[in-house]
Write a protein that holds these residues in place. Structure first.
Motif, PDB file in Angstrom:
ATOM      1  N   GLN A   1       0.820  -1.198   0.000  1.00  0.00           N
ATOM      2  CA  GLN A   1       0.000   0.000   0.000  1.00  0.00           C
ATOM      3  C   GLN A   1       0.861   1.257   0.000  1.00  0.00           C
ATOM      4  O   GLN A   1       0.628   2.189  -0.783  1.00  0.00           O
ATOM      5  CB  GLN A   1      -0.891  -0.026   1.251  1.00  0.00           C
ATOM      6  N   LEU A   2       1.891   1.290   0.843  1.00  0.00           N
ATOM      7  CA  LEU A   2       2.773   2.448   0.891  1.00  0.00           C
ATOM      8  C   LEU A   2       3.558   2.611  -0.410  1.00  0.00           C
ATOM      9  O   LEU A   2       3.745   3.726  -0.901  1.00  0.00           O
ATOM     10  CB  LEU A   2       3.744   2.321   2.070  1.00  0.00           C
TER      11      LEU A   2
ATOM     12  N   HIS B   1       2.524   6.322  -7.044  1.00  0.00           N
ATOM     13  CA  HIS B   1       1.509   7.150  -7.704  1.00  0.00           C
ATOM     14  C   HIS B   1       1.806   8.630  -7.498  1.00  0.00           C
ATOM     15  O   HIS B   1       1.766   9.425  -8.457  1.00  0.00           O
ATOM     16  CB  HIS B   1       0.123   6.809  -7.151  1.00  0.00           C
ATOM     17  N   ALA B   2       2.132   9.006  -6.268  1.00  0.00           N
ATOM     18  CA  ALA B   2       2.413  10.411  -5.992  1.00  0.00           C
ATOM     19  C   ALA B   2       3.644  10.893  -6.751  1.00  0.00           C
ATOM     20  O   ALA B   2       3.691  12.033  -7.230  1.00  0.00           O
ATOM     21  CB  ALA B   2       2.592  10.618  -4.481  1.00  0.00           C
TER      22      ALA B   2
ATOM     23  N   CYS C   1      -2.310  14.551  -3.977  1.00  0.00           N
ATOM     24  CA  CYS C   1      -1.474  13.630  -3.186  1.00  0.00           C
ATOM     25  C   CYS C   1      -0.058  14.149  -3.002  1.00  0.00           C
ATOM     26  O   CYS C   1       0.751  13.526  -2.337  1.00  0.00           O
ATOM     27  CB  CYS C   1      -1.446  12.252  -3.837  1.00  0.00           C
ATOM     28  N   ILE C   2       0.261  15.305  -3.593  1.00  0.00           N
ATOM     29  CA  ILE C   2       1.570  15.928  -3.442  1.00  0.00           C
ATOM     30  C   ILE C   2       1.376  17.395  -3.091  1.00  0.00           C
ATOM     31  O   ILE C   2       0.311  17.978  -3.338  1.00  0.00           O
ATOM     32  CB  ILE C   2       2.446  15.814  -4.701  1.00  0.00           C
ATOM     33  N   ALA C   3       2.411  17.986  -2.504  1.00  0.00           N
ATOM     34  CA  ALA C   3       2.391  19.416  -2.204  1.00  0.00           C
ATOM     35  C   ALA C   3       3.766  19.986  -2.480  1.00  0.00           C
ATOM     36  O   ALA C   3       4.787  19.319  -2.282  1.00  0.00           O
ATOM     37  CB  ALA C   3       1.986  19.661  -0.748  1.00  0.00           C
ATOM     38  N   ALA C   4       3.809  21.217  -2.941  1.00  0.00           N
ATOM     39  CA  ALA C   4       5.076  21.884  -3.238  1.00  0.00           C
ATOM     40  C   ALA C   4       5.661  22.477  -1.964  1.00  0.00           C
ATOM     41  O   ALA C   4       4.934  23.015  -1.128  1.00  0.00           O
ATOM     42  CB  ALA C   4       4.877  22.970  -4.287  1.00  0.00           C
ATOM     43  N   LEU C   5       6.979  22.367  -1.819  1.00  0.00           N
ATOM     44  CA  LEU C   5       7.680  22.963  -0.683  1.00  0.00           C
ATOM     45  C   LEU C   5       8.376  24.249  -1.121  1.00  0.00           C
ATOM     46  O   LEU C   5       8.732  24.404  -2.278  1.00  0.00           O
ATOM     47  CB  LEU C   5       8.712  21.980  -0.134  1.00  0.00           C
TER      48      LEU C   5
END
Length: 231
Positions: free
Chosen positions: A60-61, A67-68, A227-231
């Motif tokens: 799952q991880l 995918h992300a 499912c992702i975020a920019a830093l």
């Protein structure tokens, strides 16, 4: 082009599992302030928490992180995979079979003439070595692949820890890879503090709030269903 792991690093699509296998350090629950990065020991403890306390499955991880990572690269690129030394791990073998069944092409060799790669592809995904694996101890196709990646003029995307970097210090920036994009899995590792590329994403929406608070992580918010975020 997606360059998957070889030698001692295994398959980097499963990097969140292999990256976090050492013992946890002391005082994790007593972190005095929020931070942006995890040490190797803290990353190992975070993964154990997800697997043992929250009962996430390893596959799952792996699938979430894969995918992300794909979303972070972009939906517009078609992959070609270079996977010279295939893992015997059943999970890695299953993922390889799925790629083959879906007619995703595998390269039989990586061209040593950099111009051929620059002309044929728009970017390369670095998933060559597992975290902490020293290139000199792997040798063979991995060493040749890393030497080629250093010379590319097209963008390079590294997953979690750029191949050959020390997970804590980042290693020798002059001699190592210099990715344009870094995708940190679960949370950025300490070496990400030395990343100087154009875009840094974190793929860790699955990390529960209680775990984030326990490790005193200061992470960005995720917009909508991203499912992702920019830093």
């Amino acid at each position: 082009m997606h360059l998957k792991g070889c030698g001692g690093g295994g398959c980097r699509c499963a990097q969140i599992t292999s990256a976090m296998s050492s013992a946890a350090g002391p005082g994790l629950a007593e972190a005095p302030e929020e931070r942006c990065f995890l040490s190797t020991a803290e990353a190992a403890a975070l993964e154990r928490e997800l697997l043992e306390d929250y009962r996430f499955g390893r596959q799952q991880l792996v699938e979430w992180c894969g995918h992300a990572s794909a979303v972070a690269v972009t939906k517009e690129y078609e992959p070609t995979i270079f996977y010279p030394t295939r893992s015997l791990d059943p999970l890695h073998r299953d993922l390889t079979t799925q790629c083959e069944k879906m007619d995703i092409p595998f390269l039989s060799y990586l061209p040593t003439e950099v111009r051929l790669i620059n002309d044929a592809y728009r970017l390369v995904v670095d998933a060559v070595l597992g975290p902490g694996v020293e290139p000199g101890k792997v040798g063979g196709p991995c060493m040749r692949a890393l030497a080629t990646l250093k010379l590319l003029s097209i963008p390079l995307v590294s997953l979690d820890i750029p191949s050959g970097w020390d997970p804590e210090t980042g290693g020798d920036a002059e001699d190592g890879l210099r990715p344009d994009v870094l995708v940190s899995l679960a949370a950025p590792k300490q070496c990400a503090g030395r990343f100087s590329g154009r875009h840094h994403f974190v793929a860790g929406r699955f990390v529960p709030d209680d775990v984030r608070r326990k490790f005193a992580l200061r992470l960005p918010g995720y917009t909508g269903t991203d499912c992702i975020a920019a830093l």
